[in-house]
Design a protein around this motif. Structure first.
Motif, PDB file in Angstrom:
ATOM      1  N   ARG A   9      43.691  40.526  35.659  1.00  0.00           N
ATOM      2  CA  ARG A   9      43.862  39.731  36.883  1.00  0.00           C
ATOM      3  C   ARG A   9      45.165  38.930  36.888  1.00  0.00           C
ATOM      4  N   GLU A  10      45.980  39.137  35.853  1.00  0.00           N
ATOM      5  CA  GLU A  10      47.297  38.491  35.781  1.00  0.00           C
ATOM      6  C   GLU A  10      48.260  39.516  35.195  1.00  0.00           C
TER       7      GLU A  10
ATOM      8  N   ILE B 209      52.151  43.070  44.848  1.00  0.00           N
ATOM      9  CA  ILE B 209      50.842  42.721  44.273  1.00  0.00           C
ATOM     10  C   ILE B 209      49.873  42.555  45.428  1.00  0.00           C
ATOM     11  N   ASP B 210      48.823  43.396  45.413  1.00  0.00           N
ATOM     12  CA  ASP B 210      47.884  43.469  46.530  1.00  0.00           C
ATOM     13  C   ASP B 210      48.704  43.757  47.806  1.00  0.00           C
TER      14      ASP B 210
ATOM     15  N   GLN C 230      51.148  41.801  49.030  1.00  0.00           N
ATOM     16  CA  GLN C 230      52.409  41.038  49.055  1.00  0.00           C
ATOM     17  C   GLN C 230      53.533  41.854  48.417  1.00  0.00           C
TER      18      GLN C 230
ATOM     19  N   SER D 135      49.167  36.646  39.786  1.00  0.00           N
ATOM     20  CA  SER D 135      47.758  37.033  39.864  1.00  0.00           C
ATOM     21  C   SER D 135      47.534  38.097  40.937  1.00  0.00           C
ATOM     22  N   GLY D 136      46.535  38.958  40.694  1.00  0.00           N
ATOM     23  CA  GLY D 136      46.195  39.993  41.663  1.00  0.00           C
ATOM     24  C   GLY D 136      45.354  41.064  41.007  1.00  0.00           C
TER      25      GLY D 136
ATOM     26  N   ARG E  81      45.950  44.639  42.116  1.00  0.00           N
ATOM     27  CA  ARG E  81      46.620  45.938  42.277  1.00  0.00           C
ATOM     28  C   ARG E  81      48.129  45.724  42.233  1.00  0.00           C
ATOM     29  N   LEU E  82      48.795  46.461  41.352  1.00  0.00           N
ATOM     30  CA  LEU E  82      50.256  46.335  41.195  1.00  0.00           C
ATOM     31  C   LEU E  82      50.930  47.631  41.610  1.00  0.00           C
TER      32      LEU E  82
END
Length: 428
Positions: free
Chosen positions: A103-104, A138-139, A141, A151-152, A154-155
């Motif tokens: 998650r990071e 990320i997500d 963004q 944090s997220g 999906r990369l």
């Protein structure tokens, strides 16, 4: 330089061009620049348009350039960063996506997403040279340049993928190893040149860098700080020399001299009353020719080259995004009238660029012909700073004292001159 504390952080760039081989030894300065300790240059024999056509001749040219750089820097060279160019190079933009494990975002996540982008099918006989990240998301963004620690779940990564013909790269590596040198890395020449001549502002605003060499013209387009497009055009300085030789009926070596001393890329800048001597073929006497008539031979070839660059820029889709204009570098960009002609064709600002952030022999290397060589040092030192370990390769100390006898054996250096040189190096 035996026992010198600075030997370990020196790096060597080897630019194996179509017209010349340049070896440059440098080390980092405290302000992020490079101090040049030695340069060796030798006419290139055995290369054509960035590809090895004669291994023996290429090996000899590399040896001469490296020995000259060693003598000037007062050290031994063991390994080099090598530039590669040629029509066999291809590039594409690719993307990859992975789930963020903790998650990071960690360095492991970044490596995985870049590997995912790299996994795009590469045609047989091609080798990946570079996977250059452009931006991350990320997500939902996007536009993230440094995702580490964010944090997220999906990369995503967008990258520029550069590949080269495997056999062309292997032949270059073979030539370097025949000289008893290790290859630290193979680097795309226009990527190296861009590190030496472009400013951060130009990369951010959008810029098209054009490195006009002897055998090839290499392009690199940057926007928002990242490389977006690369291309190779198989027209460069050798064609200009050939045009002069054919039109003026003069031997190639004289045509090269005439080009360097008197040629102008824009006819209206050349004086019609300024005369030059043109040597003839065989025993015929030399002829007089106006400088304007010479410019009339040269201008169409430069016009053709810049038109091809403009077409490639349009095809890339980035023509309207290069607000900083065109940056020209490389030996063939030095001719009078080149920037004026380029501005007429591109309708945007043009500048001729020399390597920046160099100390030591700066008066020598602040010349467009050394853009790739100095850029290879910038690339190597950036790799060292970021601590990136290339696949299957570690950052080696490129320069050292007299502890490696292997290189001398491989090179077969048994002549008295070399033995004397070796004795001096070992004892002073």
């Amino acid at each position: 330089m035996a026992g010198s504390p600075n030997a370990s952080n020196m790096v060597v760039g080897l630019d194996i061009g179509t017209s010349k081989v340049v070896a440059i030894v440098g080390q980092p300065t405290d302000d992020g620049g490079i101090e040049i300790a030695g340069i060796g240059a030798h006419p290139s024999r055995g290369m054509k348009r960035g590809v090895v056509i004669n291994i023996e001749s290429t090996v000899q040219s590399i040896q001469r350039a490296v020995e000259e750089a060693e003598l000037m820097a007062g050290c031994d060279i063991h390994s080099v960063y090598v530039g590669v160019a040629g029509s066999h190079i291809s590039s594409m933009n690719s993307d990859g996506v992975v789930a963020i494990k903790e998650r990071e975002v960690t360095t492991s996540d970044i490596d995985r997403v870049i590997d995912s982008a790299r996994a795009r099918a590469i045609s047989e006989g091609q080798r990946v040279l570079h996977v250059l990240p452009q931006e991350f998301a990320i997500d939902a963004q996007g536009g993230i340049r440094e995702p580490l620690g964010m944090s997220g779940v999906r990369l995503e990564a967008q990258v520029h993928l550069v590949t080269a013909a495997l056999n062309a790269v292997q032949n270059i590596e073979k030539c370097v190893r025949r000289c008893g040198l290790e290859v630290d890395a193979i680097i795309l020449e226009q990527l190296a040149s861009s590190m030496a001549v472009l400013t951060e502002d130009e990369r951010e605003l959008g810029v098209c860098m054009v490195d006009i060499g002897g055998g090839t013209t290499d392009m690199a387009i940057f926007t928002e700080g990242a490389i977006r497009h690369t291309a190779v055009i198989p027209i460069a300085g050798d064609q200009v020399t050939n045009d002069i030789a054919m039109a003026l009926r003069t031997p190639t070596q004289h045509a090269e001299e005439i080009k360097v001393k008197y040629a102008c890329a824009l006819t209206q800048l050349a004086a019609s009353d300024e005369m030059i001597k043109v040597p003839s073929v065989g025993d015929r006497p030399a002829r007089d020719l106006s400088r304007q008539a010479l410019a009339e031979v040269v201008e169409p070839r430069y016009e053709e080259l810049f038109t091809l660059v403009r077409d490639e820029l349009r095809r890339s889709g980035y023509e309207d995004m290069v607000a900083a204009g065109i940056v020209l570098t490389g030996g063939t960009s030095r001719m009078e009238g080149v920037s004026e002609l380029a501005e007429e064709i591109f309708h945007m600002p043009v500048r001729i660029a020399c390597p920046q952030n160099v100390k030591g022999l700066s008066d020598v290397v602040r010349n467009p012909i050394y853009a790739t060589g100095v850029g290879l040092l910038h690339y190597a030192l950036q790799e060292a700073r970021h601590g990136h370990q290339r696949e299957g390769q570690s950052m080696k100390g490129s320069v050292g004292g007299r502890h490696d006898g292997a290189r001398r054996e491989i090179k077969g250096d048994s002549s008295p001159l070399v033995k004397i040189k070796g004795w001096f190096k070992g004892n002073f």
